[in-house]
Design a protein around this motif. Sequence first.
Motif, mmCIF file in Angstrom:
data_model
loop_
_atom_site.group_PDB
_atom_site.id
_atom_site.type_symbol
_atom_site.label_atom_id
_atom_site.label_comp_id
_atom_site.label_asym_id
_atom_site.label_seq_id
_atom_site.Cartn_x
_atom_site.Cartn_y
_atom_site.Cartn_z
ATOM 1 N N SER A 21 -83.150 -0.220 -72.181
ATOM 2 C CA SER A 21 -83.153 -0.012 -70.747
ATOM 3 C C SER A 21 -81.772 0.340 -70.222
ATOM 4 C CB SER A 21 -83.893 -1.223 -70.255
ATOM 5 O OG SER A 21 -84.200 -0.756 -68.867
ATOM 6 N N ARG A 25 -80.243 3.913 -68.497
ATOM 7 C CA ARG A 25 -79.638 3.771 -67.119
ATOM 8 C C ARG A 25 -78.098 4.439 -67.275
ATOM 9 N NH1 ARG A 25 -83.169 3.518 -63.615
ATOM 10 N NH2 ARG A 25 -81.598 3.044 -62.048
ATOM 11 N N VAL A 61 -81.592 -1.607 -61.663
ATOM 12 C CA VAL A 61 -82.786 -1.149 -61.234
ATOM 13 C C VAL A 61 -83.083 -1.628 -59.826
ATOM 14 C CG1 VAL A 61 -85.125 -0.680 -61.354
ATOM 15 C CG2 VAL A 61 -83.878 -0.434 -63.294
ATOM 16 N N VAL A 63 -85.560 -0.330 -57.529
ATOM 17 C CA VAL A 63 -86.891 0.149 -57.018
ATOM 18 C C VAL A 63 -87.891 -1.115 -56.712
ATOM 19 C CG1 VAL A 63 -89.003 1.469 -57.613
ATOM 20 C CG2 VAL A 63 -86.682 2.190 -58.629
ATOM 21 N N ARG A 68 -95.912 -5.908 -53.073
ATOM 22 C CA ARG A 68 -96.191 -5.316 -54.597
ATOM 23 C C ARG A 68 -97.169 -6.275 -55.230
ATOM 24 N NH1 ARG A 68 -93.055 -3.972 -60.066
ATOM 25 N NH2 ARG A 68 -94.586 -2.895 -60.994
ATOM 26 N N ILE A 207 -87.292 -8.807 -66.970
ATOM 27 C CA ILE A 207 -87.606 -7.625 -67.914
ATOM 28 C C ILE A 207 -86.500 -6.848 -68.540
ATOM 29 C CG2 ILE A 207 -90.125 -7.187 -67.300
ATOM 30 C CD1 ILE A 207 -89.452 -4.886 -65.807
ATOM 31 N N TYR A 208 -85.539 -6.954 -67.742
ATOM 32 C CA TYR A 208 -84.142 -6.242 -68.162
ATOM 33 C C TYR A 208 -83.315 -6.969 -69.057
ATOM 34 C CZ TYR A 208 -86.053 -3.100 -64.563
ATOM 35 O OH TYR A 208 -86.910 -2.392 -63.881
ATOM 36 N N ASP B 86 -97.663 1.645 -64.137
ATOM 37 C CA ASP B 86 -96.590 1.408 -63.027
ATOM 38 C C ASP B 86 -95.217 0.707 -63.803
ATOM 39 O OD1 ASP B 86 -95.933 2.112 -60.642
ATOM 40 O OD2 ASP B 86 -96.659 0.097 -59.823
ATOM 41 N N TYR B 87 -95.212 0.872 -65.199
ATOM 42 C CA TYR B 87 -93.873 0.393 -65.793
ATOM 43 C C TYR B 87 -93.831 1.455 -66.992
ATOM 44 C CZ TYR B 87 -94.052 -4.533 -64.153
ATOM 45 O OH TYR B 87 -94.053 -5.527 -63.433
ATOM 46 N N HIS B 88 -92.274 1.776 -67.160
ATOM 47 C CA HIS B 88 -92.029 2.769 -68.039
ATOM 48 C C HIS B 88 -91.982 1.704 -69.252
ATOM 49 C CE1 HIS B 88 -90.964 6.063 -65.605
ATOM 50 N NE2 HIS B 88 -90.093 5.441 -65.066
ATOM 51 N N SER B 98 -89.571 -3.084 -74.319
ATOM 52 C CA SER B 98 -89.027 -3.290 -73.162
ATOM 53 C C SER B 98 -89.862 -2.549 -71.932
ATOM 54 C CB SER B 98 -87.661 -2.635 -73.211
ATOM 55 O OG SER B 98 -86.709 -3.720 -73.813
ATOM 56 N N LEU B 99 -90.016 -3.148 -71.050
ATOM 57 C CA LEU B 99 -90.608 -2.668 -69.721
ATOM 58 C C LEU B 99 -89.750 -2.323 -68.729
ATOM 59 C CD1 LEU B 99 -93.849 -4.957 -69.596
ATOM 60 C CD2 LEU B 99 -93.764 -2.627 -70.235
ATOM 61 N N ASP B 100 -89.593 -1.195 -67.973
ATOM 62 C CA ASP B 100 -88.680 -1.028 -66.987
ATOM 63 C C ASP B 100 -89.249 -0.273 -65.915
ATOM 64 O OD1 ASP B 100 -86.008 1.095 -67.352
ATOM 65 O OD2 ASP B 100 -87.082 1.260 -65.876
ATOM 66 N N TYR B 101 -89.087 -1.020 -64.543
ATOM 67 C CA TYR B 101 -89.572 -0.484 -63.181
ATOM 68 C C TYR B 101 -88.850 0.208 -62.492
ATOM 69 C CZ TYR B 101 -92.182 -0.989 -58.754
ATOM 70 O OH TYR B 101 -92.941 -0.842 -57.946
ATOM 71 N N SER B 102 -88.082 1.226 -63.226
ATOM 72 C CA SER B 102 -87.088 2.075 -62.599
ATOM 73 C C SER B 102 -87.854 3.389 -61.791
ATOM 74 C CB SER B 102 -85.922 2.516 -63.475
ATOM 75 O OG SER B 102 -86.481 3.278 -64.563
ATOM 76 N N GLU B 103 -87.212 4.327 -61.255
ATOM 77 C CA GLU B 103 -87.578 5.365 -60.648
ATOM 78 C C GLU B 103 -88.699 6.228 -61.634
ATOM 79 O OE1 GLU B 103 -84.612 4.685 -61.297
ATOM 80 O OE2 GLU B 103 -83.609 4.560 -59.349
ATOM 81 N N ARG B 109 -94.847 7.173 -63.776
ATOM 82 C CA ARG B 109 -94.653 5.653 -64.369
ATOM 83 C C ARG B 109 -96.004 5.084 -64.697
ATOM 84 N NH1 ARG B 109 -91.332 3.019 -60.175
ATOM 85 N NH2 ARG B 109 -93.397 2.350 -59.281
#
Lengths: 260, 198
Positions: A21, A25, A61, A63, A68, A207-208, B86-88, B98-103, B109
């Motif tokens: 991840s 980035r 991140v 976002v 939510r 998660i990161y 809703d996660y990459h 790994s999960l990623d909640y970026s753009e 996504r």
Amino acid sequence: MLLSDVLETHGYDFLEYSHASIKRRIIRLYALDNFVSFAEFRYTVKTDKQYFKRFLEEITVNVTEMFRDPNFYKALRNDVLPVLGTYPFIRIWVAGCSTGEEAYSLAIVLKELNLLQKSLIYATDINPSVLEKAKKGIFPLNYLKGYSENYVQSGGAKDFSSYYTANYSLAKFDETLNSKMIFSTHNLVSDHSFNEFQLILCRNVLIYFDKDLQHKVFQLFDNSLEKLGYLALGSKESLDFWSRAKEYRRLKTEKIWRKL
Amino acid sequence: MEETIMPSKCKALIIGGSAGSLDVLLEIFPLLSDEIDFPIILVTHRKSGNDALLSDLLRSRTKLKVNEAEEKDKIQPGNVYIAPADYHLLIEENETFSLDYSEKVNYSRPSIDVTFHSAAEVFKDKLVCILLSGSNADGVAGLKTVKSSGGLVVIQNPKTAVMPYMPQQAANEIEGGIILNANEMAEFINKLYSYKTS
């Protein structure tokens, strides 16, 4: 290499972040900013303080959205906050608050339960520039339709638009909401516990992190949580594999744990 | 099918799809061999909230273990993993998720491109990626990376796709991809297995 520079020069430790991840980035930012070579990128990150601000903002991140996972907020509204409401004073920590959408959502629910007056929300993030945005409580108007739908699904019964004033393309949230918020930088990797809370929200931050770092942060939260306090994580995060998970009990279906 | 372009060993199969891909998956899954010994990872565009539905639909059609991918899960052979809505979904060097909640990427996504890129780095020439029906171009750039890392690229024949745009873009832009009809997919996947053991 780049991340070692960042630690040495700027004091931010990303070495225990999930590799795939953070690498994505970094490569994204490198491509976005049109550097001639990776060496030049690395040099700029190391030496240019102004650019490092951007680097920090872009590789973390940011976002987020209001309300939510509506069911999560429903559980907070129905099961968690009423319990905390029996205390004389409620201290909440939103760790990794980014631009503040979760802190404002929480404040709205507290207000509707008549608990906002005796609550204090500590909203922290590693990144000073997102905190500046969070303090203002101004969000792009075009997101508000989605937020309003989330709010209704989460059990909100008021008119969502009564919480903000729309001005051109922006929505500014009611100042009674952030009058109960304290914003501060805090790095989950390197900073210590700074208070005791009855509720800690840290959603979609872990998660990161790699597993070891996740467990260190759980320990930090444990040190910062009162007995019978609640810890809320993101919908894909879990306390389960932490060695002290047995000292916590999970609530029904949401990712909320109570310290025993 | 040309046996010569098969990889020496399939370490992971990733299937990406968007609009119109569910029907293909429902067609493929009952025909998959129980003895498949590589992980199958599904990345499909869908609305959040109905994760369990897709898992349940597929689980009822195969003996392989079907689960939503969890962050830090070790990727196990013979298991089917579904990218959560809703996660990459990213793959780490140590073959965990790994999960990623970026753009969003390509308005999506999870993005198929993100998982393809990330898997190509880890599995290189031992990766097989299939792109199914869909109406945007997510996945096409990822397939290019897979191809250049030596992996095997399979594209649903746009003529058999409900939404041909996505596979058509892939077919236009990638040389040497294998084009298969929807009804040839299961046999192809089973062969990845038998090829390896023979």
